[in-house]
Design a protein around this motif. Sequence first.
Motif, short mmCIF file in Angstrom:
data_model
loop_
_atom_site.label_atom_id
_atom_site.label_comp_id
_atom_site.label_asym_id
_atom_site.label_seq_id
_atom_site.Cartn_x
_atom_site.Cartn_y
_atom_site.Cartn_z
N UNK A 1 40.89 -34.85 10.53
CA UNK A 1 40.94 -35.38 12.62
C UNK A 1 40.65 -35.02 13.28
N UNK A 2 41.69 -34.23 13.13
CA UNK A 2 41.41 -32.63 14.78
C UNK A 2 39.49 -32.88 14.99
N UNK A 3 39.43 -32.01 13.25
CA UNK A 3 37.40 -31.88 13.47
C UNK A 3 36.87 -32.48 14.17
N UNK A 4 37.10 -34.11 13.97
CA UNK A 4 36.43 -35.43 14.49
C UNK A 4 36.12 -35.19 15.73
N UNK A 5 37.35 -34.84 16.20
CA UNK A 5 37.92 -35.72 17.36
C UNK A 5 37.25 -34.88 18.87
N UNK A 6 37.50 -32.96 18.28
CA UNK A 6 37.36 -32.37 19.14
C UNK A 6 35.68 -32.24 19.13
N UNK A 7 34.96 -32.92 17.58
CA UNK A 7 33.63 -32.38 17.22
C UNK A 7 32.93 -33.42 18.59
N UNK A 8 33.68 -34.75 19.01
CA UNK A 8 32.97 -35.68 19.19
C UNK A 8 33.56 -35.73 20.68
N UNK A 9 34.30 -34.86 21.81
CA UNK A 9 34.56 -34.18 22.84
C UNK A 9 33.22 -33.08 23.07
N UNK A 10 33.61 -32.69 22.28
CA UNK A 10 31.96 -31.43 22.01
C UNK A 10 30.78 -31.96 22.11
N UNK A 11 30.67 -33.04 21.20
CA UNK A 11 28.75 -33.96 21.16
C UNK A 11 28.70 -33.43 20.09
N UNK A 12 29.39 -32.54 18.77
CA UNK A 12 29.00 -32.49 17.70
C UNK A 12 28.95 -33.56 16.90
N UNK A 13 29.57 -34.84 17.24
CA UNK A 13 29.70 -35.93 16.71
C UNK A 13 29.32 -37.02 17.42
N UNK A 14 28.16 -37.87 17.42
CA UNK A 14 27.75 -38.27 18.88
C UNK A 14 27.37 -40.21 17.97
N UNK A 15 27.57 -41.33 18.78
CA UNK A 15 27.56 -41.97 17.54
C UNK A 15 26.71 -42.05 17.19
N UNK A 16 26.79 -43.91 16.40
CA UNK A 16 25.48 -44.02 15.46
C UNK A 16 25.20 -42.61 14.15
N UNK A 17 26.01 -41.91 14.14
CA UNK A 17 25.89 -40.62 13.24
C UNK A 17 26.66 -40.75 12.01
N UNK A 18 26.09 -39.97 11.09
CA UNK A 18 26.28 -40.46 9.52
C UNK A 18 27.58 -39.52 9.45
#
Length: 108
Positions: A1-18
């Motif tokens: 969960x922390x990795x997903x949160x950090x990924x969103x904060x750092x924009x590694x994961x963007x809205x709509x990504x699978x």
Amino acid sequence: MGDVRRGIEQRRYLRGMLFPETAVVERLYGLSEDEVRSAIRRLRDEDLLQLHDDYQETYFIAVGPGTPGREPADTGLAAQVADLTARLQELSSRVQTLESMVLGRDDG
């Protein structure tokens, strides 16, 4: 969960990504299926993941209100354009996912 949160904060994961399949997450993090499903439930509760039942447990990143790293709301034209661009990217990602799922089934 922390990795997903950090990924969103750092924009590694963007809205709509699978979001990766459960089995992939299990292997990457050395978790059991139950642990992954629990984490997915918590991420959905926080509006960080969206489940699309039409796609058989396919999850998309859903950066909701109050999400860390999300920019404050701006009602100007630039913000509207940015929002429309993000929505277009999300739809494009979903279409690509569906196309690959359909083509993958046709090959088998």
